[in-house]
Write an enzyme that holds these catalytic residues in place. Sequence first.
Site, PDB file in Angstrom:
ATOM      1  N   ALA A  81      41.888 -10.569   0.677  1.00 12.38           N
ATOM      2  CA  ALA A  81      41.899 -12.020   0.880  1.00 12.38           C
ATOM      3  C   ALA A  81      43.063 -12.439   1.763  1.00 12.38           C
ATOM      4  O   ALA A  81      44.138 -11.834   1.723  1.00 12.38           O
ATOM      5  CB  ALA A  81      42.001 -12.740  -0.467  1.00 12.38           C
ATOM      6  N   VAL A  82      42.811 -13.470   2.568  1.00  8.31           N
ATOM      7  CA  VAL A  82      43.841 -14.042   3.440  1.00  8.31           C
ATOM      8  C   VAL A  82      43.771 -15.561   3.283  1.00  8.31           C
ATOM      9  O   VAL A  82      42.670 -16.143   3.207  1.00  8.31           O
ATOM     10  CB  VAL A  82      43.619 -13.609   4.918  1.00  8.31           C
ATOM     11  CG1 VAL A  82      44.537 -14.364   5.863  1.00  8.31           C
ATOM     12  CG2 VAL A  82      43.830 -12.103   5.054  1.00  8.31           C
ATOM     13  N   GLU A 114      32.020  -3.315  -2.337  1.00  8.09           N
ATOM     14  CA  GLU A 114      30.796  -4.080  -2.567  1.00  8.09           C
ATOM     15  C   GLU A 114      31.094  -5.520  -2.191  1.00  8.09           C
ATOM     16  O   GLU A 114      32.169  -6.035  -2.532  1.00  8.09           O
ATOM     17  CB  GLU A 114      30.433  -4.001  -4.035  1.00  8.09           C
ATOM     18  CG  GLU A 114      28.966  -4.140  -4.284  1.00  8.09           C
ATOM     19  CD  GLU A 114      28.572  -3.400  -5.535  1.00  8.09           C
ATOM     20  OE1 GLU A 114      28.992  -3.833  -6.599  1.00  8.09           O
ATOM     21  OE2 GLU A 114      27.847  -2.391  -5.434  1.00  8.09           O
ATOM     22  N   TYR A 125      34.586  -5.177   8.013  1.00  9.28           N
ATOM     23  CA  TYR A 125      34.352  -3.838   7.465  1.00  9.28           C
ATOM     24  C   TYR A 125      33.627  -2.951   8.487  1.00  9.28           C
ATOM     25  O   TYR A 125      33.971  -1.788   8.670  1.00  9.28           O
ATOM     26  CB  TYR A 125      33.529  -3.924   6.168  1.00  9.28           C
ATOM     27  CG  TYR A 125      34.183  -4.760   5.089  1.00  9.28           C
ATOM     28  CD1 TYR A 125      35.558  -4.763   4.906  1.00  9.28           C
ATOM     29  CD2 TYR A 125      33.422  -5.559   4.233  1.00  9.28           C
ATOM     30  CE1 TYR A 125      36.153  -5.536   3.915  1.00  9.28           C
ATOM     31  CE2 TYR A 125      34.014  -6.325   3.240  1.00  9.28           C
ATOM     32  CZ  TYR A 125      35.372  -6.309   3.091  1.00  9.28           C
ATOM     33  OH  TYR A 125      35.963  -7.070   2.118  1.00  9.28           O
TER      34      TYR A 125
END
Length: 159
Positions: A81-82, A114, A125
């Site tokens: 997370a950012v 996932e 990704y």
Amino acid sequence: MTPGLILDSYDDGDRNALADTMTVMVRAFDPVFGEAWTLPQLAGVMTMPGTWLTLARVDAAPLGFALIRSVLDECELLLLAVDPLWRGRGIGRSLLVDSLNTARRRGITSMNLEVRATNNAIKLYENIGFEYVHRRPGYYRGNDGKLHDALSFRIDMLI
Ligand SMILES: CC(C)(COP(=O)(O)OP(=O)(O)OC[C@H]1O[C@@H](n2cnc3c(N)ncnc32)[C@H](O)[C@@H]1OP(=O)(O)O)[C@@H](O)C(=O)NCCC(=O)NCCS
């Protein structure tokens, strides 16, 4: 690269690190999907051997984090997370690349993850080299009751 970006890794539930992680957690995840973890969930997973947390900071302010759990030679990206104000500057990529490098140093040969099928993180990704493995229809239920498919990805690393 974000000037002044510092990445710090933690293998235990360091209080300040957990608090900094929660600062990002509550800002980064859209409540509609119900994907954010609570502090007890985070603290709980950090007591498990093989789990590590990497925090991204600028001038001591927490801007992002990655959470990984490993078992033997495999690991799983549990959360990435950012802070919304700091996105699109390569911080997410830096956290993921750093996590992959740490995994390699620990003798880990693959990373799995996932993700909700509608999450933009999938681009990141795939850019990094993760490969699609399979889809689980209706696997996640949002806070609004809507179901979302989950996609799993995997990257194999050469040691
Ligand atoms: C996913 C997330 C961590 C990416 O962080 P970030 O710092 O913005 O990512 P980066 O700046 O390193 O972006 C890397 C690549 O990802 C892609 N990307 C990341 N976020 C994107 C978005 N919101 N929209 C479109 N593409 C995005 C881009 O292709 C980008 O490639 P580029 O550098 O060639 O443009 C961030 O959007 C986030 O916190 N999302 C909410 C939490 C979440 O859903 N996490 C994933 C599941 S745990």
